[in-house]
Each structure stands twice: as structure tokens, then as C-alpha cells.
Write a protein that holds these residues in place. Structure first.
Motif, PDB file in Angstrom:
ATOM      1  N   ASP A 219       6.010  -8.579   1.439  1.00 62.85           N
ATOM      2  CA  ASP A 219       5.706 -10.007   1.355  1.00 62.85           C
ATOM      3  C   ASP A 219       4.432 -10.189   0.533  1.00 62.85           C
ATOM      4  OD1 ASP A 219       3.408  -9.652   3.037  1.00 62.85           O
ATOM      5  OD2 ASP A 219       4.620  -9.980   4.825  1.00 62.85           O
ATOM      6  N   LEU A 220       4.128 -11.431   0.184  1.00 64.56           N
ATOM      7  CA  LEU A 220       3.033 -11.698  -0.744  1.00 64.56           C
ATOM      8  C   LEU A 220       1.696 -11.205  -0.200  1.00 64.56           C
ATOM      9  CD1 LEU A 220       2.149 -12.911  -3.406  1.00 64.56           C
ATOM     10  CD2 LEU A 220       1.956 -15.140  -2.260  1.00 64.56           C
ATOM     11  N   GLN A 221       1.452 -11.419   1.080  1.00 65.27           N
ATOM     12  CA  GLN A 221       0.177 -10.990   1.660  1.00 65.27           C
ATOM     13  C   GLN A 221       0.036  -9.468   1.626  1.00 65.27           C
ATOM     14  OE1 GLN A 221       2.256 -13.300   3.113  1.00 65.27           O
ATOM     15  NE2 GLN A 221       0.953 -14.982   2.357  1.00 65.27           N
ATOM     16  N   SER A 222       1.125  -8.772   1.872  1.00 62.81           N
ATOM     17  CA  SER A 222       1.087  -7.306   1.821  1.00 62.81           C
ATOM     18  C   SER A 222       0.855  -6.816   0.399  1.00 62.81           C
ATOM     19  CB  SER A 222       2.403  -6.725   2.355  1.00 62.81           C
ATOM     20  OG  SER A 222       2.590  -7.072   3.712  1.00 62.81           O
ATOM     21  N   LEU A 223       1.471  -7.472  -0.575  1.00 62.82           N
ATOM     22  CA  LEU A 223       1.242  -7.109  -1.965  1.00 62.82           C
ATOM     23  C   LEU A 223      -0.231  -7.257  -2.331  1.00 62.82           C
ATOM     24  CD1 LEU A 223       4.279  -8.780  -3.796  1.00 62.82           C
ATOM     25  CD2 LEU A 223       3.817  -6.329  -3.627  1.00 62.82           C
ATOM     26  N   GLU A 224      -0.822  -8.371  -1.936  1.00 62.08           N
ATOM     27  CA  GLU A 224      -2.212  -8.632  -2.297  1.00 62.08           C
ATOM     28  C   GLU A 224      -3.164  -7.634  -1.648  1.00 62.08           C
ATOM     29  OE1 GLU A 224      -2.789 -12.741  -1.322  1.00 62.08           O
ATOM     30  OE2 GLU A 224      -1.949 -13.430  -3.243  1.00 62.08           O
ATOM     31  N   ARG A 225      -2.792  -7.092  -0.507  1.00 64.70           N
ATOM     32  CA  ARG A 225      -3.662  -6.138   0.185  1.00 64.70           C
ATOM     33  C   ARG A 225      -3.675  -4.764  -0.480  1.00 64.70           C
ATOM     34  NH1 ARG A 225      -1.809  -8.633   5.076  1.00 64.70           N
ATOM     35  NH2 ARG A 225      -0.164  -7.068   5.293  1.00 64.70           N
ATOM     36  N   VAL A 226      -2.653  -4.449  -1.269  1.00 66.04           N
ATOM     37  CA  VAL A 226      -2.553  -3.093  -1.820  1.00 66.04           C
ATOM     38  C   VAL A 226      -2.763  -3.053  -3.332  1.00 66.04           C
ATOM     39  CG1 VAL A 226      -1.053  -2.284   0.040  1.00 66.04           C
ATOM     40  CG2 VAL A 226      -0.020  -3.291  -2.005  1.00 66.04           C
ATOM     41  N   SER A 227      -3.357  -4.081  -3.903  1.00 68.68           N
ATOM     42  CA  SER A 227      -3.504  -4.167  -5.360  1.00 68.68           C
ATOM     43  C   SER A 227      -4.470  -3.127  -5.907  1.00 68.68           C
ATOM     44  CB  SER A 227      -4.013  -5.558  -5.745  1.00 68.68           C
ATOM     45  OG  SER A 227      -4.281  -5.615  -7.134  1.00 68.68           O
ATOM     46  N   PRO A 228      -4.154  -2.546  -7.081  1.00 66.23           N
ATOM     47  CA  PRO A 228      -5.093  -1.613  -7.723  1.00 66.23           C
ATOM     48  C   PRO A 228      -6.203  -2.319  -8.498  1.00 66.23           C
ATOM     49  CG  PRO A 228      -3.106  -1.791  -9.029  1.00 66.23           C
ATOM     50  CD  PRO A 228      -2.874  -2.619  -7.800  1.00 66.23           C
ATOM     51  N   PHE A 229      -6.085  -3.628  -8.726  1.00 65.62           N
ATOM     52  CA  PHE A 229      -7.049  -4.340  -9.559  1.00 65.62           C
ATOM     53  C   PHE A 229      -7.771  -5.448  -8.803  1.00 65.62           C
ATOM     54  CE2 PHE A 229      -3.777  -2.790 -12.588  1.00 65.62           C
ATOM     55  CZ  PHE A 229      -4.588  -1.947 -13.324  1.00 65.62           C
ATOM     56  N   GLY A 230      -7.064  -6.398  -8.296  1.00 61.37           N
ATOM     57  CA  GLY A 230      -7.619  -7.525  -7.559  1.00 61.37           C
ATOM     58  C   GLY A 230      -6.454  -8.117  -6.804  1.00 61.37           C
ATOM     59  N   SER A 231      -6.714  -8.782  -5.690  1.00 58.93           N
ATOM     60  CA  SER A 231      -5.609  -9.187  -4.819  1.00 58.93           C
ATOM     61  C   SER A 231      -4.565 -10.031  -5.550  1.00 58.93           C
ATOM     62  CB  SER A 231      -6.149  -9.948  -3.602  1.00 58.93           C
ATOM     63  OG  SER A 231      -6.848 -11.114  -4.007  1.00 58.93           O
ATOM     64  N   LYS A 232      -5.002 -11.009  -6.346  1.00 60.40           N
ATOM     65  CA  LYS A 232      -4.040 -11.908  -6.980  1.00 60.40           C
ATOM     66  C   LYS A 232      -3.278 -11.250  -8.126  1.00 60.40           C
ATOM     67  CE  LYS A 232      -6.139 -16.291  -5.678  1.00 60.40           C
ATOM     68  NZ  LYS A 232      -6.691 -17.590  -6.142  1.00 60.40           N
ATOM     69  N   TRP A 233      -3.781 -10.124  -8.622  1.00 59.81           N
ATOM     70  CA  TRP A 233      -3.062  -9.427  -9.691  1.00 59.81           C
ATOM     71  C   TRP A 233      -1.648  -9.076  -9.246  1.00 59.81           C
ATOM     72  CZ3 TRP A 233      -0.622  -4.826 -10.845  1.00 59.81           C
ATOM     73  CH2 TRP A 233      -0.483  -4.504 -12.200  1.00 59.81           C
ATOM     74  N   MET A 234      -1.494  -8.748  -7.977  1.00 54.54           N
ATOM     75  CA  MET A 234      -0.190  -8.333  -7.462  1.00 54.54           C
ATOM     76  C   MET A 234       0.802  -9.489  -7.328  1.00 54.54           C
ATOM     77  SD  MET A 234       0.142  -5.069  -7.129  1.00 54.54           S
ATOM     78  CE  MET A 234       1.443  -4.785  -5.932  1.00 54.54           C
ATOM     79  N   ARG A 235       0.344 -10.718  -7.534  1.00 54.50           N
ATOM     80  CA  ARG A 235       1.267 -11.848  -7.543  1.00 54.50           C
ATOM     81  C   ARG A 235       2.246 -11.749  -8.717  1.00 54.50           C
ATOM     82  NH1 ARG A 235      -0.651 -16.234  -4.374  1.00 54.50           N
ATOM     83  NH2 ARG A 235       0.325 -17.767  -5.742  1.00 54.50           N
ATOM     84  N   GLY A 236       1.916 -10.917  -9.670  1.00 50.49           N
ATOM     85  CA  GLY A 236       2.826 -10.711 -10.793  1.00 50.49           C
ATOM     86  C   GLY A 236       3.631  -9.426 -10.714  1.00 50.49           C
ATOM     87  N   ALA A 237       3.476  -8.672  -9.629  1.00 51.86           N
ATOM     88  CA  ALA A 237       4.090  -7.340  -9.563  1.00 51.86           C
ATOM     89  C   ALA A 237       5.608  -7.379  -9.586  1.00 51.86           C
ATOM     90  CB  ALA A 237       3.601  -6.609  -8.309  1.00 51.86           C
ATOM     91  N   VAL A 238       6.206  -8.232  -8.782  1.00 54.19           N
ATOM     92  CA  VAL A 238       7.668  -8.275  -8.709  1.00 54.19           C
ATOM     93  C   VAL A 238       8.238  -8.738 -10.049  1.00 54.19           C
ATOM     94  CG1 VAL A 238       9.662  -9.327  -7.580  1.00 54.19           C
ATOM     95  CG2 VAL A 238       7.678  -8.639  -6.213  1.00 54.19           C
ATOM     96  N   ALA A 239       7.636  -9.761 -10.641  1.00 57.87           N
ATOM     97  CA  ALA A 239       8.107 -10.264 -11.939  1.00 57.87           C
ATOM     98  C   ALA A 239       7.967  -9.202 -13.023  1.00 57.87           C
ATOM     99  CB  ALA A 239       7.335 -11.522 -12.323  1.00 57.87           C
ATOM    100  N   SER A 240       6.832  -8.527 -13.047  1.00 54.72           N
ATOM    101  CA  SER A 240       6.621  -7.473 -14.038  1.00 54.72           C
ATOM    102  C   SER A 240       7.645  -6.354 -13.869  1.00 54.72           C
ATOM    103  CB  SER A 240       5.196  -6.920 -13.917  1.00 54.72           C
ATOM    104  OG  SER A 240       4.971  -5.895 -14.846  1.00 54.72           O
ATOM    105  N   ASN A 241       7.890  -5.978 -12.632  1.00 55.29           N
ATOM    106  CA  ASN A 241       8.903  -4.942 -12.387  1.00 55.29           C
ATOM    107  C   ASN A 241      10.277  -5.391 -12.891  1.00 55.29           C
ATOM    108  OD1 ASN A 241       6.924  -3.433 -11.183  1.00 55.29           O
ATOM    109  ND2 ASN A 241       7.672  -3.694  -9.089  1.00 55.29           N
ATOM    110  N   CYS A 242      10.570  -6.678 -12.751  1.00 59.75           N
ATOM    111  CA  CYS A 242      11.844  -7.202 -13.252  1.00 59.75           C
ATOM    112  C   CYS A 242      11.945  -7.043 -14.763  1.00 59.75           C
ATOM    113  CB  CYS A 242      12.003  -8.675 -12.877  1.00 59.75           C
ATOM    114  SG  CYS A 242      12.378  -8.979 -11.131  1.00 59.75           S
ATOM    115  N   VAL A 243      10.838  -7.262 -15.468  1.00 61.63           N
ATOM    116  CA  VAL A 243      10.842  -7.096 -16.925  1.00 61.63           C
ATOM    117  C   VAL A 243      11.141  -5.642 -17.286  1.00 61.63           C
ATOM    118  CG1 VAL A 243       9.525  -7.300 -19.061  1.00 61.63           C
ATOM    119  CG2 VAL A 243       9.242  -9.020 -17.263  1.00 61.63           C
TER     120      VAL A 243
END
Length: 276
Positions: A219-243
């Protein structure tokens, strides 16, 4: 003491600070998501001050900032960013998408990866594809934030339309898409999550599929907790993986090259030549 030049890559979702000190170094990032249209002059000013915190200004010759798709789309935002930069003594320019492609191509050329790989550079609001067999880049006018909105990728796990997203991206990719490198911190991202890379730094399709499946169930909160850069960076993780998944399917290849290259790696070389 030789004074250094700084680059502020003011992207649609993240502001990144680079310095040339024998090599190009990323020394700070701030997630600001200006493409969402909710930023004020005060919040932009505060973000840039936060971005520049690690800097000893006695060692700096000049600070250059470039804006990309968010500023291209929104003239009011562009004017605010330009004004704030001017007040902080920063030289600001909004660059075209064509120039973005040129810069990432230059960065990839210097890294000796353009001979073998197409280059995919994905931002918050645009995508540049540099095909090794073509003279002109393919420019797509959507990016991570657009995919998040269109396919509900920031919603609860069960509401995300991931398969539809991959299929839609795939339709927009050039038919000639082949073996590719994927830029913008991808190598650090995959290493952070323990995705195995091969001796030549490539990532196998099977390993990436397993990783993308794992990330898609956060979920979004879990993604933000495990980011390698900054919490909000992971808001793009699923979309980037789709690309990446769409590119792997389109290219029908079993691996790709994750790269940390950024437009700043091309731009800072240009600036060094111009100010010496």
C-alpha cells in the motif's frame, strides 16, 4: 581552491541537486511534486532552501537550475519557480523536451551505453526515448504522475489498474523499441530492494517481474516507508515499474540495463565547458 558548479534538476516530482567534484554527484533530493498543481511560492522557496542545505556557498561558482515538464505545462508555475530561483541567486531555465532528450543522450554517450542500448528516460510528466538506430528521439507527453492518475496507481492495491496501464504504455512505445537502458536512479532503486543484477549490471526480466509483483502489493504508506531516496519518491514506483514492464514486453528482451544517469549528467558537462 577551484570553485564548483551546481545543477538543480527541478523535475515534475522531485528536485535534485548535483555537483561536479571530479565526477557528477547527486548530493540531495527533495520531493515536491509540483506537477500536482498544489505548490505555492512559499512552499517552492522552502523546498529549494532545503535542497541547498548541504552546500558551502564559499566553494560554489554558480548555481544553474532547469525546469522540465511541470513548468512547460504551467506558465504560472514556471514564473513562480523562475522568481524564487532569481531571489536565491540561481540561474533558471525551462528546457524543452527535445533538449531533455539531447541531455540524456549525451549523458548516456559519455557512459558508453548508447551503442548497445536504447535509452528510456521517464519523468513526472514526459518520457524521452533515444533509439540507437534513429537520429531523433521519440517524445511522449505523459509521465509518472499521469499514469498514477489515469490508472489509479496510488489507490488501494485492489483498485490499481496495473495490467491496463502496462498495455496502454506498450501501445505508445515505438515499434522499434529494443534492448534498453532505463535511467533516473533505477540502479540504486533495484539495489536498495535486493534485486539481483548481473555482472554486466543488467537486470533479468524474470527478476524484475518478481520484484514488480512484490512492489505492486505494497500500500502507499508501506511504499513510502521503504524508499531509497525520500518517502514521496516511491509514489512513482508502481507507475515506473509499469513502464519497464511495458518496455520489456515491447522489446521482447530478457533483460535491461538499470541506470542512475540523469539529464544533469549531460547538462553539467555543457555548463563546465561554457564557464571555463
Amino acid at each position: 581552491m577551484q570553485l564548483k558548479n551546481l545543477i538543480l534538476d527541478l523535475g515534475s516530482r522531485t528536485a535534485k541537486l548535483y555537483i561536479l567534484d571530479n565526477e557528477v554527484k547527486n548530493i540531495n533530493n527533495v520531493n515536491w511534486e509540483v506537477i500536482e498543481g498544489k505548490s505555492s511560492k512559499e512552499s517552492i522557496n522552502n523546498s529549494l532552501i532545503e535542497l541547498l542545505k548541504p552546500i558551502n556557498f564559499n566553494e560554489i561558482h554558480r548555481i544553474h537550475a532547469v525546469g522540465t515538464e511541470a513548468m512547460r505545462r504551467d506558465k504560472k508555475l514556471e514564473n513562480i519557480v523562475s522568481s524564487v530561483c532569481h531571489s536565491l541567486g540561481i540561474l533558471y531555465t525551462t528546457i524543452s523536451q527535445e533538449y531533455e532528450a539531447q541531455l540524456i543522450k549525451e549523458a548516456a554517450r559519455k557512459a558508453n551505453i548508447t551503442d548497445k542500448y536504447d535509452i528510456i528516460n521517464v519523468g513526472g510528466g514526459s518520457i524521452q526515448i533515444i533509439l540507437k538506430e534513429a537520429s531523433k528521439a521519440v517524445l511522449l507527453n505523459f509521465g509518472i504522475s499521469d499514469l498514477n492518475d489515469r490508472f489509479y496507481l496510488l489507490e488501494a492495491v485492489g483498485h490499481r489498474k496495473i495490467e491496463e496501464c502496462i498495455a496502454w504504455i506498450k501501445k505508445h512505445l515505438p515499434e522499434t523499441t529494443a534492448l534498453f537502458g532505463y535511467t533516473g536512479g533505477e540502479a540504486t532503486y533495484l539495489k536498495h530492494f535486493g534485486v539481483p543484477l548481473q555482472a554486466d549490471h543488467t537486470c533479468l526480466k524474470t527478476d524484475f517481474y518478481d520484484f514488480a509483483e512484490r512492489i505492486s502489493n505494497f500500500d502507499l504508506q508501506s511504499l513510502e516507508r521503504v524508499s531509497p531516496f525520500g518517502s514521496k519518491w516511491m509514489r512513482g514506483a508502481v507507475a515506473s515499474n509499469c513502464v519497464v514492464l511495458a518496455c520489456l514486453e515491447k522489446a521482447q528482451t530478457n533483460y535491461f540495463l538499470p541506470s542512475d544517469l540523469n539529464i544533469s549528467h549531460g547538462l553539467i558537462e555543457v555548463i563546465e565547458l561554457n564557464v571555463q
